[in-house]
Design an enzyme around this catalytic site. Structure first.
Site, mmCIF file in Angstrom:
data_model
loop_
_atom_site.group_PDB
_atom_site.id
_atom_site.type_symbol
_atom_site.label_atom_id
_atom_site.label_comp_id
_atom_site.label_asym_id
_atom_site.label_seq_id
_atom_site.Cartn_x
_atom_site.Cartn_y
_atom_site.Cartn_z
ATOM 1 N N ILE A 1 0.886 -1.160 0.000
ATOM 2 C CA ILE A 1 0.000 0.000 0.000
ATOM 3 C C ILE A 1 0.926 1.212 0.000
ATOM 4 O O ILE A 1 1.872 1.289 0.785
ATOM 5 C CB ILE A 1 -0.945 -0.007 1.221
ATOM 6 C CG1 ILE A 1 -1.877 1.213 1.197
ATOM 7 C CG2 ILE A 1 -0.190 -0.066 2.532
ATOM 8 C CD1 ILE A 1 -2.944 1.189 2.300
ATOM 9 N N SER A 2 0.685 2.133 -0.911
ATOM 10 C CA SER A 2 1.610 3.244 -1.102
ATOM 11 C C SER A 2 1.676 4.160 0.112
ATOM 12 O O SER A 2 0.715 4.297 0.877
ATOM 13 C CB SER A 2 1.205 4.072 -2.325
ATOM 14 O OG SER A 2 1.291 3.323 -3.506
#
EC number: 2.1.1.77
Length: 271
Positions: free
Chosen positions: A118-119
């Site tokens: 997840i960025s």
């Protein structure tokens, strides 16, 4: 010369109340959907907290934690109130493994399994802000749904969100997350090859790509509406965010932005 492999604290999984999770898979700061600063330094990926007290209480203070995240993003230069409001509304801790929930609002990328992340919050906010600057896109394509977080953020102010995920396990994870937040009817989630895009649905006012290719696929450039914007990381060892605006039937304008590190863009599907 190849850079040495950086040991990653999640390589053997994470710990939660059910035991040890399977998250990890050898991710490092070299491929973690994050920003790269001067001298090649990346935003930190923090080690998992082994004690459960903070994670157990997160539900009581997640709104406060999100508020602190939003305050930090403002200080980092994010000014689009649509993006900030959406990120304040989406409970990021629900999109990560329970063993990492206490770290969900820190400025770090986190593993979501299958060698993906997840960025970093800043990266999510920056990419969406640039893509939507001075415009209100009606139809957006996201390539690389991952766990569904970025699509959830987009769904809070974009009328029509389409997102593609090539890894079956992540497609199912994103679907479950979006269903749990009652966003599944506002996001059209597809299991398929993101590099091919969705030609039957195109053109799109905006396209956001959450993985780095050596070159941005021409198929995606062709699916961008005239006047629309595409933002994506590009490169292999050295990567930069690239902003492309379609200016005509066969013309595009290109700008290079910050240095970043993203997982690689791959063709095909993975069941």
């Amino acid at each position: 010369m190849r850079k040495p492999v950086v040991p990653f604290p999640f390589a053997n999984g994470t710990t939660n109340r059910f035991g040890r999770s399977s998250l990890g898979g050898g991710l490092s700061t070299a491929n973690s959907n994050t920003r790269v600063f001067a001298q090649g330094r990346t935003a930190p990926i923090v080690p998992v907290l082994r004690h459960s007290a903070v994670g157990a209480n997160l539900g009581l203070n997640s709104e406060r934690s999100r508020g602190m995240m939003i305050h930090r993003l403002r200080n980092q230069g994010i000014q689009d109130e649509r993006v900030l409001d959406a990120m304040m509304s989406v409970p990021r801790h629900l999109f990560v493994d329970e063993g990492l929930a206490s770290r969900a609002y820190e400025d770090a990328a986190l593993p979501i399994g299958h060698g993906q992340t997840i960025s970093q919050p800043w990266v999510v906010a920056r990419m969406i802000s640039v893509m939507c600057e001075n415009r209100v896109p009606v139809k957006v394509l996201e390539v690389g749904a991952g766990c569904g977080y970025q699509a959830a953020v987009l769904a809070h102010f974009v009328k029509e969100v389409h997102t593609i995920e090539r890894i079956r396990g992540l497609y199912e994870l994103a679907r479950d997350h979006l269903r749990a937040l009652k966003l599944i009817t506002r996001v059209r989630l597809v299991f398929g090859d993101g590099m091919a895009g969705l030609p039957g649905v195109a053109p799109f006012d905006a396209i956001i790509i959450a993985a780095a290719g050596i070159k941005i696929p021409q198929a995606l450039l062709e699916q961008l509406a005239i006047g629309g914007r595409l933002i994506a990381p590009e490169g292999s060892t050295a990567q930069r965010l690239i902003l492309i605006e379609r200016t005509g039937a066969a013309t595009w304008r290109r700008d290079e932005l910050e240095s970043v590190r993203f997982v690689p863009l791959r063709a095909g599907i993975q069941s």
